[in-house]
Write a protein that holds these residues in place. Structure first.
Motif, mmCIF file in Angstrom:
data_model
loop_
_atom_site.group_PDB
_atom_site.id
_atom_site.type_symbol
_atom_site.label_atom_id
_atom_site.label_comp_id
_atom_site.label_asym_id
_atom_site.label_seq_id
_atom_site.Cartn_x
_atom_site.Cartn_y
_atom_site.Cartn_z
ATOM 1 N N TYR A 151 117.998 -29.648 28.915
ATOM 2 C CA TYR A 151 117.399 -30.957 28.650
ATOM 3 C C TYR A 151 116.272 -30.785 27.645
ATOM 4 O O TYR A 151 115.689 -29.705 27.519
ATOM 5 C CB TYR A 151 116.848 -31.587 29.931
ATOM 6 C CG TYR A 151 117.899 -32.040 30.919
ATOM 7 C CD1 TYR A 151 119.250 -32.010 30.612
ATOM 8 C CD2 TYR A 151 117.519 -32.512 32.170
ATOM 9 C CE1 TYR A 151 120.208 -32.437 31.521
ATOM 10 C CE2 TYR A 151 118.458 -32.944 33.093
ATOM 11 C CZ TYR A 151 119.814 -32.905 32.750
ATOM 12 O OH TYR A 151 120.748 -33.321 33.648
ATOM 13 N N ASN A 152 115.924 -31.861 26.950
ATOM 14 C CA ASN A 152 114.786 -31.796 26.031
ATOM 15 C C ASN A 152 113.488 -32.036 26.803
ATOM 16 O O ASN A 152 113.496 -32.258 28.026
ATOM 17 C CB ASN A 152 114.953 -32.768 24.860
ATOM 18 C CG ASN A 152 115.011 -34.227 25.300
ATOM 19 O OD1 ASN A 152 114.329 -34.634 26.236
ATOM 20 N ND2 ASN A 152 115.827 -35.021 24.613
ATOM 21 N N TYR B 196 111.273 -34.551 26.809
ATOM 22 C CA TYR B 196 111.135 -35.871 27.428
ATOM 23 C C TYR B 196 111.981 -35.960 28.696
ATOM 24 O O TYR B 196 111.512 -36.439 29.741
ATOM 25 C CB TYR B 196 111.537 -36.969 26.444
ATOM 26 C CG TYR B 196 111.338 -38.361 27.002
ATOM 27 C CD1 TYR B 196 110.164 -39.066 26.757
ATOM 28 C CD2 TYR B 196 112.311 -38.959 27.816
ATOM 29 C CE1 TYR B 196 109.960 -40.336 27.293
ATOM 30 C CE2 TYR B 196 112.121 -40.225 28.353
ATOM 31 C CZ TYR B 196 110.947 -40.902 28.092
ATOM 32 O OH TYR B 196 110.748 -42.155 28.633
ATOM 33 N N GLU B 197 113.218 -35.492 28.618
ATOM 34 C CA GLU B 197 114.115 -35.580 29.774
ATOM 35 C C GLU B 197 113.594 -34.763 30.947
ATOM 36 O O GLU B 197 113.717 -35.179 32.116
ATOM 37 C CB GLU B 197 115.508 -35.112 29.371
ATOM 38 C CG GLU B 197 116.214 -36.051 28.401
ATOM 39 C CD GLU B 197 117.449 -35.434 27.762
ATOM 40 O OE1 GLU B 197 118.309 -36.197 27.276
ATOM 41 O OE2 GLU B 197 117.550 -34.183 27.741
ATOM 42 N N ASP C 141 110.790 -36.726 32.450
ATOM 43 C CA ASP C 141 111.302 -37.954 33.070
ATOM 44 C C ASP C 141 111.857 -37.672 34.459
ATOM 45 O O ASP C 141 111.647 -38.450 35.395
ATOM 46 C CB ASP C 141 112.377 -38.566 32.178
ATOM 47 C CG ASP C 141 112.709 -39.998 32.567
ATOM 48 O OD1 ASP C 141 111.770 -40.756 32.907
ATOM 49 O OD2 ASP C 141 113.897 -40.367 32.549
ATOM 50 N N GLU D 144 107.898 -44.117 30.525
ATOM 51 C CA GLU D 144 107.973 -43.789 29.102
ATOM 52 C C GLU D 144 106.593 -43.640 28.477
ATOM 53 O O GLU D 144 106.305 -42.660 27.770
ATOM 54 C CB GLU D 144 108.762 -44.859 28.349
ATOM 55 C CG GLU D 144 108.950 -44.530 26.872
ATOM 56 C CD GLU D 144 109.813 -45.549 26.157
ATOM 57 O OE1 GLU D 144 109.958 -45.429 24.922
ATOM 58 O OE2 GLU D 144 110.338 -46.475 26.819
ATOM 59 N N ASN E 212 105.129 -40.035 27.083
ATOM 60 C CA ASN E 212 104.774 -39.904 25.664
ATOM 61 C C ASN E 212 103.316 -39.500 25.487
ATOM 62 O O ASN E 212 102.976 -38.713 24.600
ATOM 63 C CB ASN E 212 105.051 -41.218 24.929
ATOM 64 C CG ASN E 212 106.530 -41.463 24.707
ATOM 65 O OD1 ASN E 212 107.317 -40.518 24.657
ATOM 66 N ND2 ASN E 212 106.932 -42.725 24.599
ATOM 67 N N SER F 141 109.849 -37.247 20.030
ATOM 68 C CA SER F 141 111.120 -37.569 19.361
ATOM 69 C C SER F 141 111.997 -36.331 19.157
ATOM 70 O O SER F 141 113.137 -36.444 18.711
ATOM 71 C CB SER F 141 110.853 -38.225 18.003
ATOM 72 O OG SER F 141 110.181 -37.328 17.134
ATOM 73 N N ASN F 142 111.466 -35.148 19.485
ATOM 74 C CA ASN F 142 112.228 -33.910 19.316
ATOM 75 C C ASN F 142 113.304 -33.819 20.402
ATOM 76 O O ASN F 142 113.004 -33.759 21.592
ATOM 77 C CB ASN F 142 111.280 -32.711 19.411
ATOM 78 C CG ASN F 142 111.972 -31.391 19.122
ATOM 79 O OD1 ASN F 142 113.190 -31.325 18.992
ATOM 80 N ND2 ASN F 142 111.189 -30.328 19.033
ATOM 81 N N LYS F 143 114.555 -33.815 19.975
ATOM 82 C CA LYS F 143 115.673 -33.795 20.932
ATOM 83 C C LYS F 143 116.188 -32.382 21.217
ATOM 84 O O LYS F 143 117.199 -32.206 21.905
ATOM 85 C CB LYS F 143 116.812 -34.660 20.396
ATOM 86 C CG LYS F 143 116.428 -36.100 20.122
ATOM 87 C CD LYS F 143 115.848 -36.785 21.359
ATOM 88 C CE LYS F 143 115.464 -38.229 21.049
ATOM 89 N NZ LYS F 143 114.817 -38.893 22.225
ATOM 90 N N SER F 144 115.491 -31.368 20.705
ATOM 91 C CA SER F 144 115.924 -29.993 20.934
ATOM 92 C C SER F 144 115.885 -29.659 22.419
ATOM 93 O O SER F 144 114.969 -30.074 23.143
ATOM 94 C CB SER F 144 115.023 -29.017 20.179
ATOM 95 O OG SER F 144 115.094 -29.233 18.787
ATOM 96 N N LYS F 145 116.850 -28.890 22.856
ATOM 97 C CA LYS F 145 116.876 -28.468 24.252
ATOM 98 C C LYS F 145 115.791 -27.427 24.502
ATOM 99 O O LYS F 145 115.462 -26.626 23.631
ATOM 100 C CB LYS F 145 118.252 -27.898 24.596
ATOM 101 C CG LYS F 145 119.371 -28.936 24.508
ATOM 102 C CD LYS F 145 120.727 -28.316 24.810
ATOM 103 C CE LYS F 145 121.835 -29.367 24.701
ATOM 104 N NZ LYS F 145 123.176 -28.790 24.972
#
Length: 309
Positions: free
Chosen positions: A92-93, A95-96, A99, A111, A115, A126-130
């Motif tokens: 997961y990244n 944020y996930e 969360d 949210e 943030n 905004s970085n979606k990297s795992k």
């Protein structure tokens, strides 16, 4: 005097035949950065786990926010903890990951809160990297964000700079100071006293499970300040000579026979000459220069400092 929000008394943890922590006593006041210094294997993680409610003590007492705690206690919820591994989900990244933790806390308006935490620890929402692709420093920062998800009053960090490069260490240090400036009480452990001295305001030295010394930042630095140590027949007779004849004002009388001189403008031979000419017998005089690491490892534990157990 600041309010003591954590107090441990005679805190002990026994694992079969091994005593990991033995009768630890100290208190931590609100707004402090409390540094727990000790070699690997000294009992730091065990002590922090007991304070954070992750491990039951064998004996002794813990007070949180002036309340004695036993087993599961609501006051443990006011403590954020990062000990050993952050327990992140590698696929997961950032944020996930946060969360999922926020959901487990039952938080609403997740949210905005997440943030804000990611910005605080210097990660891009905004970085979606795992997470499995993160550097060690990024994982540490995300772990700290996870510890902060419940808006704790106290943050416990166990060896947060372990394995980091200089840039990562600098980033974690900056974050700790910013959190403390915002009012958070922080407990941080390390086996590197030199690095811990850059952030901590109070110190406890842990050796083989025992708290052997407590120091404020000022007391610790004074122990390692360059000085001249003189042993004389009578310190009370030497002091007027130091002040009036040599203009030495930065000194400390240690005992009836020993004086520490911290003024650096005077040479040893001038001190001896002036004292002897004024009838003060000098038994010895030595220049003393000691790093923080030497003070801890040599003076306190009798080891060389580069060995870890």
């Amino acid at each position: 005097m600041s309010e003591a929000i954590i107090e441990v008394s005679q805190l002990t943890k026994q694992f079969k035949s091994k005593t990991a922590v033995h009768k630890a006593n100290f208190k931590i006041c609100r707004g402090e950065i409390f540094g727990l210094i000790g070699q690997n294997g000294a009992g730091k993680s065990t002590l922090l786990k007991m304070i954070g409610g992750l491990m039951y003590p064998t004996s002794g007492e813990i007070k949180l926010f002036n309340r004695t705690v036993k087993d599961s206690h609501p006051y443990f919820e006011r403590i954020g903890i990062l000990i050993e591994h952050a327990g992140l989900f590698p696929h997961y990244n950032a944020y996930e990951n946060l969360d999922l933790i926020a959901i487990s806390y039952g938080l609403t308006s997740r949210e905005e809160h997440i943030n804000k935490l990611l910005k605080l620890v210097g990660l891009d929402a905004s970085n979606k990297s795992k997470v499995k692709n993160y550097s060690m420093g990024m994982k540490q920062r995300l772990g700290i964000a996870a510890a902060l998800i419940g808006s704790p009053d106290v943050l416990i960090l166990d060896e947060p700079i372990n394995g980091l490069d200089p840039q990562g260490i600098s980033e974690i240090r900056r974050m700790i100071l910013e959190l403390n400036k915002a009012g958070m009480t922080i407990i941080i452990s390390s086996h590197i006293l030199e690095e811990l001295s850059k952030v901590a305001t109070q110190y406890a030295i842990l050796h083989q499970g025992e708290v052997i010394e407590h120091h404020s930042r000022e007391q610790l630095l004074l122990q390692c300040e360059d000085r001249i140590e003189i042993e004389v027949e009578k310190a009370s007779s030497a002091v007027p000579i130091l002040e009036q004849h040599l203009n030495i004002n930065h000194y400390k009388v240690i005992s009836e026979h020993v004086v520490y001189i911290y003024d650096s403008h005077i040479e040893n031979q001038h001190i001896i000459k002036s004292l002897v000419e004024n009838g003060v017998t000098v038994h010895s005089i030595t220049k003393h220069k000691q790093s923080l690491e030497q003070y801890y490892f040599l003076a306190r534990t009798g080891s060389e400092g580069d060995s870890h157990d």
